[in-house]
Design a protein around this motif. Structure first.
Motif, PDB file in Angstrom:
ATOM      1  N   GLY A 181      20.605 -60.032 -83.490  1.00 28.96           N
ATOM      2  CA  GLY A 181      20.051 -61.367 -83.727  1.00 28.96           C
ATOM      3  C   GLY A 181      19.114 -61.805 -82.613  1.00 28.96           C
ATOM      4  O   GLY A 181      18.038 -62.353 -82.876  1.00 28.96           O
ATOM      5  N   MET A 182      19.511 -61.558 -81.372  1.00 34.67           N
ATOM      6  CA  MET A 182      18.654 -61.907 -80.229  1.00 34.67           C
ATOM      7  C   MET A 182      17.355 -61.124 -80.272  1.00 34.67           C
ATOM      8  O   MET A 182      16.272 -61.658 -79.988  1.00 34.67           O
ATOM      9  N   CYS A 183      17.468 -59.851 -80.646  1.00 32.34           N
ATOM     10  CA  CYS A 183      16.282 -58.991 -80.717  1.00 32.34           C
ATOM     11  C   CYS A 183      15.295 -59.529 -81.745  1.00 32.34           C
ATOM     12  O   CYS A 183      14.091 -59.594 -81.491  1.00 32.34           O
ATOM     13  N   LEU A 184      15.813 -59.942 -82.913  1.00 23.80           N
ATOM     14  CA  LEU A 184      14.941 -60.470 -83.959  1.00 23.80           C
ATOM     15  C   LEU A 184      14.317 -61.797 -83.522  1.00 23.80           C
ATOM     16  O   LEU A 184      13.143 -62.063 -83.811  1.00 23.80           O
ATOM     17  N   GLU A 185      15.079 -62.619 -82.840  1.00 25.76           N
ATOM     18  CA  GLU A 185      14.553 -63.908 -82.383  1.00 25.76           C
ATOM     19  C   GLU A 185      13.459 -63.721 -81.336  1.00 25.76           C
ATOM     20  O   GLU A 185      12.394 -64.351 -81.391  1.00 25.76           O
ATOM     21  N   GLU A 186      13.724 -62.838 -80.385  1.00 25.90           N
ATOM     22  CA  GLU A 186      12.777 -62.626 -79.287  1.00 25.90           C
ATOM     23  C   GLU A 186      11.586 -61.769 -79.705  1.00 25.90           C
ATOM     24  O   GLU A 186      10.531 -61.832 -79.069  1.00 25.90           O
ATOM     25  N   GLY A 187      11.758 -60.968 -80.760  1.00 24.62           N
ATOM     26  CA  GLY A 187      10.697 -60.039 -81.143  1.00 24.62           C
ATOM     27  C   GLY A 187       9.787 -60.549 -82.230  1.00 24.62           C
ATOM     28  O   GLY A 187       8.923 -59.797 -82.715  1.00 24.62           O
ATOM     29  N   THR A 188       9.964 -61.815 -82.653  1.00 22.56           N
ATOM     30  CA  THR A 188       9.102 -62.380 -83.701  1.00 22.56           C
ATOM     31  C   THR A 188       8.438 -63.652 -83.191  1.00 22.56           C
ATOM     32  O   THR A 188       8.979 -64.350 -82.321  1.00 22.56           O
ATOM     33  N   PRO A 189       7.249 -63.985 -83.729  1.00 18.07           N
ATOM     34  CA  PRO A 189       6.521 -65.176 -83.266  1.00 18.07           C
ATOM     35  C   PRO A 189       7.281 -66.470 -83.594  1.00 18.07           C
ATOM     36  O   PRO A 189       8.108 -66.519 -84.498  1.00 18.07           O
ATOM     37  N   LYS A 190       6.968 -67.504 -82.833  1.00 21.56           N
ATOM     38  CA  LYS A 190       7.553 -68.812 -83.075  1.00 21.56           C
ATOM     39  C   LYS A 190       7.213 -69.260 -84.507  1.00 21.56           C
ATOM     40  O   LYS A 190       6.097 -69.111 -84.962  1.00 21.56           O
ATOM     41  N   GLY A 191       8.204 -69.811 -85.195  1.00 18.42           N
ATOM     42  CA  GLY A 191       7.989 -70.241 -86.573  1.00 18.42           C
ATOM     43  C   GLY A 191       8.469 -69.242 -87.599  1.00 18.42           C
ATOM     44  O   GLY A 191       8.594 -69.572 -88.780  1.00 18.42           O
TER      45      GLY A 191
END
Length: 394
Positions: A27-37
């Motif tokens: 989950g952290m990886c997906l949050e940090e690896g995708t643009p804001k929004g």
């Protein structure tokens, strides 16, 4: 749609606490690896959805997905035994509006693309393929129909006459399977799925009982030549259960002397199955070897089966009137068979010239569309074919 590749291994090996940690890291990886929004959602234990929106092109999103893949592959999970391994996620992509304009359908399509990856090469992200989806759906529908076909025995048998090469009279009929379903119709597809689904025994039983039942009904109604033989296709690796053999003999004892078991399967003969068929109650031992010359029914099959009838494959009969090599094959097998009191059937005859040539080669029986098509109630033999036979012996 994304799925964690190693969650089950982590849970089973190190316990669910470490499985939960694996999910948190993902989950952290997906949050940090995708643009804001970007909308990232944890759907269930090992599944996530990501919604990329507000982009001018698919390529712009593909660039973001490539960045995410690099972030995923660089994420290291440290396990309690000191082992380290990289986070691995398989994924599937569906596009709006090309793949669908419904979010629910897009999720379904992305899920399909993801499981295509899971079944082949984990750790990749693949885009939805409409053609593969339709093929998979069709395959699923065909298999569903197949199980209904077997359970309800939704089969009809057509009968094609086999005639004497000397008199033109009907000597036998071959029973040919037809499935009574919207999608599942072709016998070769039925057999392919039966192999894959482990249902060959059921097909063998159904064929023996239903083909004989249809033949007996036609015989009782005097719609066929009553003393003609019945050729029934059998599967080389299969035989009926003992209780079914007894039931078959009880029902059709009178007809069994007219039955010829035709071995047609594209595989080596199973000796146990062959012996079981030979020793079935009431069976009189008449076998036919089908497809001779096609590459499946070779000389070893001929020796193992010791058939009363050898059916020369239509690939040999086709254009035999202009092909000396095919003529030599038939001439050789005729010489072999006649010395051993076997009969040769030329099947797949479609032209007068082919009939003329196989008569010259001294085959015993004729079968093919030029003579008569398979029908639920077989019709008369083509008069032109009968004239060729009569003229040849005149």
């Amino acid at each position: 749609m994304m799925d964690l590749d190693n969650l089950k291994y982590t849970n089973d090996t190190f316990g669910h606490d470490w499985g939960d940690e694996y999910i948190r890291q993902a989950g952290m990886c997906l949050e940090e690896g995708t643009p804001k929004g970007t909308l990232c959602a944890h759907i269930s234990g090992d599944e996530f959805n990501i919604l990329f929106y507000g982009y001018e092109s698919q390529n712009a999103i593909r660039e973001e997905i490539s960045k995410l893949q690099r972030e995923i592959s660089s994420r290291i999970i440290r396990l309690p035994d000191g082992q380290e391994f990289h986070l691995s996620i398989s994924g599937g992509i569906a596009w709006y509006p090309e793949d669908s304009n419904s979010l629910g359908v897009m999720r379904k399509h992305a899920d399909f693309a993801m499981y295509q990856v899971k079944q082949t090469d984990k750790g990749r992200i693949a885009e939805f393929d409409q053609k593969a989806y339709e093929e998979k759906y069709r395959d699923s529908q065909i298999r569903k129909e197949f199980h209904r076909f077997v359970k309800e025995e939704l089969v009809t048998y057509y009968f094609q006459p086999i005639i004497s090469a000397k008199t033109g009279k009907i000597e036998a009929y071959e029973a040919l399977m037809r499935a009574n379903l919207p999608i599942l119709k072709r016998p070769d597809v039925v057999m392919k799925i039966a192999r894959e689904e482990g249902a060959l025994r059921e097909i063998e039983r159904m064929t023996m009982f239903r083909a004989t039942e249809a033949f007996a009904d036609l015989r009782e109604k005097k719609r066929i030549k009553g003393d003609a033989l019945l050729f029934i296709n059998s599967i080389a690796s299969q035989h009926m259960a003992a209780k079914d053999e007894i039931e078959f003999n009880n029902r059709y004892a009178e007809l069994q002397k007219q039955i010829v078991i035709e071995i047609t399967e594209e595989e080596s003969i199973d000796y146990h199955a062959l012996e079981t068929k030979k020793n079935a109650p009431g069976f009189e031992g008449a076998f036919a070897l089908d497809d001779y010359g096609s590459g499946y029914s070779n000389e070893k099959s001929l020796l193992d089966l010791a058939p009363k009838y050898i059916k020369v494959d239509l690939s040999i009969i086709r254009d035999i009137d202009t092909d000396p090599d095919k003529q030599q094959i038939v001439e050789n097998i005729v010489a072999y068979a006649h010395k051993r009191d076997m009969k040769i059937v030329a099947e797949g005859l479609e032209t007068p010239e082919e009939i003329q040539k196989v008569l010259e080669l001294e085959v015993d029986l004729l079968q093919g569309f030029y003579l008569a098509h398979p029908e639920p109630v077989p019709g008369n033999i083509n008069e032109d074919a009968l004239k060729i036979i009569a003229a040849f012996y005149k």
